[in-house]
Design an enzyme around this catalytic site. Structure first.
Site, mmCIF file in Angstrom:
data_model
loop_
_atom_site.group_PDB
_atom_site.id
_atom_site.type_symbol
_atom_site.label_atom_id
_atom_site.label_comp_id
_atom_site.label_asym_id
_atom_site.label_seq_id
_atom_site.Cartn_x
_atom_site.Cartn_y
_atom_site.Cartn_z
ATOM 1 C CE LYS A 130 43.738 33.377 23.166
ATOM 2 N NZ LYS A 130 43.555 34.486 24.120
ATOM 3 C CG ASN A 131 46.076 33.057 26.587
ATOM 4 O OD1 ASN A 131 45.713 33.830 25.692
ATOM 5 N ND2 ASN A 131 45.224 32.352 27.288
ATOM 6 C CB CYS A 146 35.081 40.402 27.131
ATOM 7 S SG CYS A 146 35.657 39.287 28.396
ATOM 8 N NE ARG A 151 38.951 39.145 31.438
ATOM 9 C CZ ARG A 151 39.323 38.594 30.275
ATOM 10 N NH1 ARG A 151 38.433 38.449 29.332
ATOM 11 N NH2 ARG A 151 40.575 38.239 30.071
ATOM 12 C CG LEU A 188 44.578 42.867 41.248
ATOM 13 C CD1 LEU A 188 44.455 41.348 41.152
ATOM 14 C CD2 LEU A 188 44.884 43.307 42.679
ATOM 15 C CG ASP A 199 41.443 30.145 29.279
ATOM 16 O OD1 ASP A 199 42.601 30.546 29.055
ATOM 17 O OD2 ASP A 199 40.550 30.869 29.761
ATOM 18 N NE ARG A 256 39.753 37.521 20.373
ATOM 19 C CZ ARG A 256 39.522 37.959 21.610
ATOM 20 N NH1 ARG A 256 38.285 38.104 22.045
ATOM 21 N NH2 ARG A 256 40.534 38.235 22.428
HETATM 22 C C1 EPZ Z 1 44.451 35.636 31.068
HETATM 23 O O1 EPZ Z 1 43.506 36.694 31.132
HETATM 24 C C2 EPZ Z 1 44.152 34.893 29.778
HETATM 25 N N1 EPZ Z 1 44.325 35.787 28.636
HETATM 26 C C3 EPZ Z 1 42.712 34.357 29.810
HETATM 27 O O2 EPZ Z 1 42.517 33.606 28.617
HETATM 28 C C4 EPZ Z 1 42.577 33.428 31.019
HETATM 29 O O3 EPZ Z 1 41.245 32.974 31.101
HETATM 30 C C5 EPZ Z 1 42.948 34.191 32.294
HETATM 31 O O4 EPZ Z 1 44.285 34.732 32.170
HETATM 32 C C6 EPZ Z 1 42.907 33.305 33.533
HETATM 33 O O5 EPZ Z 1 43.765 32.221 33.373
HETATM 34 C C7 EPZ Z 1 45.575 36.030 28.184
HETATM 35 O O6 EPZ Z 1 46.560 35.549 28.719
HETATM 36 C C8 EPZ Z 1 45.697 36.937 26.989
HETATM 37 P P1 EPZ Z 1 43.391 37.407 35.059
HETATM 38 P P2 EPZ Z 1 43.678 37.848 32.266
HETATM 39 O O7 EPZ Z 1 43.914 38.792 35.199
HETATM 40 O O8 EPZ Z 1 45.109 38.155 32.476
HETATM 41 C C9 EPZ Z 1 40.401 39.255 38.185
HETATM 42 C C10 EPZ Z 1 41.387 32.875 26.716
HETATM 43 O O9 EPZ Z 1 40.311 32.280 26.571
HETATM 44 N N2 EPZ Z 1 41.231 40.481 38.093
HETATM 45 O O10 EPZ Z 1 44.194 36.266 35.613
HETATM 46 O O11 EPZ Z 1 42.756 38.960 31.910
HETATM 47 C C11 EPZ Z 1 39.544 39.070 36.956
HETATM 48 O O12 EPZ Z 1 38.338 39.791 37.076
HETATM 49 C C12 EPZ Z 1 41.486 34.006 27.700
HETATM 50 O O13 EPZ Z 1 42.449 32.588 26.106
HETATM 51 C C13 EPZ Z 1 40.999 41.513 38.987
HETATM 52 O O14 EPZ Z 1 40.119 41.430 39.852
HETATM 53 O O15 EPZ Z 1 43.106 37.079 33.536
HETATM 54 C C14 EPZ Z 1 39.286 37.596 36.929
HETATM 55 O O16 EPZ Z 1 38.195 37.319 37.800
HETATM 56 C C15 EPZ Z 1 40.157 34.330 28.362
HETATM 57 N N3 EPZ Z 1 41.749 42.646 38.895
HETATM 58 C C16 EPZ Z 1 40.571 37.012 37.532
HETATM 59 O O17 EPZ Z 1 41.247 38.099 38.166
HETATM 60 C C17 EPZ Z 1 42.739 42.774 37.943
HETATM 61 O O18 EPZ Z 1 43.411 43.832 37.923
HETATM 62 C C18 EPZ Z 1 41.484 36.385 36.504
HETATM 63 O O19 EPZ Z 1 41.905 37.390 35.645
HETATM 64 C C19 EPZ Z 1 42.948 41.716 37.041
HETATM 65 C C20 EPZ Z 1 42.190 40.578 37.137
#
Ligand code: EPZ
Length: 417
Positions: A22-23, A116, A121, A125, A304, A396
């Site tokens: 999915k990701n 969410c 979220r 960045l 995850d 999902r």
């Molecule tokens: C991806 O989400 C995945 N989703 C998530 O999977 C996964 O948990 C996550 O990466 C971490 O591995 C998809 O790929 C569609 P992040 P993403 O940006 O990209 C902070 C699932 O269950 N952050 O790496 O949204 C954020 O708050 C889902 O399949 C900022 O601070 O994750 C979090 O604490 C859930 N500023 C951390 O980084 C930003 O601009 C990780 O977020 C972006 C993120």
């Protein structure tokens, strides 16, 4: 509404085929906006999130057609630059159209993604990366508007190795003028898959899978055919299901290299994991040892997999500590597991779990897809019947989970209420 009814099940046995990731497929589908012509994505998982991202692309005038596990995407003429709230709010990953649309059209207007269950979220960045490439970004009325007279390659440092920000940055840089270097980039396997897709369209992305990614912008990209990597989190979930319920299961279509932290932790807990010609074999007596978990960016233990592991640790021998370092509110499954008799205490970002000999079935609800999967695993082990509402969360991210589990001997059914 849909719910799952799960009963205490015998040890699992048999084979399960893991679906496409999915990701990985979500950013690859949005990256097709960078190209002209037709792309064919193979090994697509049948997930609600894939339907949503296709709706988002259709909203831009892009034609998408799914035939079995193939998705045909025709990006001839993009007729809109706006991604409306009612689509973006359904799924945060819709935000991954920001980078490709800006690179392709020079303009994009997208609703701010909602938060969410697992956290606020933020997207700071993502915006930092696009501004570094020369985007003018304004925020107002719940929307982001980004414009550019032409993106230019630059050096981008990500304060946190955000997966989504890394993906948006790569997709924007792919059509920028010049070279971009992303430092402190996310290293997840899904980033490598995205880079491979963009390179097969004629792009030039190097270093994906490391913390420094170099992208040489090109003037145009064309449609291609690409097969998506297997879903490491679905695979991990079935490994934990076998560890927890006991049994002997072969997982097909798995890249074990993507599961090193999960494999290491399960082996530490006493589970037998063997590589076999078509994937991996998991053998367990259903009574594992307590282990400590700390979630980290890849290649650390994946966030995850935290909820499914916590279900396992709820019935492990001994006391475990789970520390969630990635999201600020990813313990929503704890209250539900405690209703089943689990002994879990939360202190900030840590959870202390005293393993119990048994859990008891009851009515609980899924709060996000991974928490929902964890509750199914707990239901397989618990005495009596467990009813899990809000099953749409689980659909999902898990393709036909009840059919795959039933084929392994689990007692689970889907009900419409
Ligand atoms: C991806 O989400 C995945 N989703 C998530 O999977 C996964 O948990 C996550 O990466 C971490 O591995 C998809 O790929 C569609 P992040 P993403 O940006 O990209 C902070 C699932 O269950 N952050 O790496 O949204 C954020 O708050 C889902 O399949 C900022 O601070 O994750 C979090 O604490 C859930 N500023 C951390 O980084 C930003 O601009 C990780 O977020 C972006 C993120």
């Amino acid at each position: 509404m849909t719910r799952f009814v799960v009963s205490q099940s015998p040890p699992l046995s048999g084979r399960v085929k893991i679906s496409g990731s999915k990701n990985s497929v979500l950013p690859i589908i949005t990256a097709s906006l960078l190209s002209e012509g037709r792309s064919i994505i193979e090994d697509i998982p049948a997930l609600e999130d894939v339907n949503v991202i296709c709706d988002v692309l259709n909203n831009f005038g892009v034609k998408t057609q799914r035939v079995n596990s193939k998705l045909f995407i025709d990006v001839d003429d993009i007729t809109s630059y706006q991604a409306p709230y009612e689509l973006v709010r359904k799924m945060r990953a819709s935000f991954l159209v920001l980078g490709p649309l800006l690179a392709r059209l020079g303009r994009v207007k997208i609703s701010l993604p909602g938060g969410c269950a697992i956290g606020t979220r933020p997207i700071d960045l993502h915006l930092k990366a696009l501004r570094a490439l020369g985007a003018d970004i304004s925020l107002g009325h719940g929307y982001i508007e980004a414009t550019t007279r032409g993106l230019k390659g630059n050096r981008i440092y990500l304060d946190f190795p955000s997966v989504g920000a890394t993906e948006n940055a790569i997709m924007s840089a792919a059509l920028a003028d010049g070279v971009t270097v992303i430092e402190n980039a996310a290293e997840e396997p899904e980033i490598i898959d995205l880079a491979n897709f963009i390179n097969s369209m004629g792009g030039n992305v190097k270093g994906a899978g490391t913390d420094t990614i170099k992208i040489e912008g090109v003037s145009r990209l064309k449609g291609t055919t690409h097969s998506v990597i297997p879903d490491r989190i679905e695979a991990g979930t079935f490994m934990v299901a076998t560890a927890m319920n006991g049994g002997d299961v072969i997982l097909e279509n798995v890249i074990i290299d993507h599961l090193k932290p999960v494999e290491a932790k399960l082996k530490e807990a006493g589970v037998e994991i063997l590589e076999v010609p078509c994937g991996i074999r998991v053998v367990s007596n259903g009574r594992v040892k307590a282990v400590d978990i700390k979630t980290l960016p890849y290649p650390g233990f994946p966030t995850d997999m935290q909820a499914p592991m916590m279900a396992l640790l709820s019935v492990a021998r001994g006391t475990s500590i789970v520390i969630e370092t990635i999201f600020e509110n990813r313990f929503m499954h704890v209250a539900e597991l405690k209703r089943m008799g689990a002994n879990i205490k939360i202190e900030g970002r840590s959870a202390i779990i005293e393993g119990r000999k048994k859990l008891t079935g009851t009515h609980i609800q899924a709060t996000d897809l991974r928490a929902g999967a964890a509750l199914i695993l707990a239901g397989l082990k618990a005495q009596g019947e467990t009813v899990i509402s809000n099953a749409y969360h689980i659909d999902r991210g898990y393709e036909r989970i009840e059919q795959k589990l039933s084929a392994l001997g689990a007692v689970i059914r889907r009900e419409q209420t």
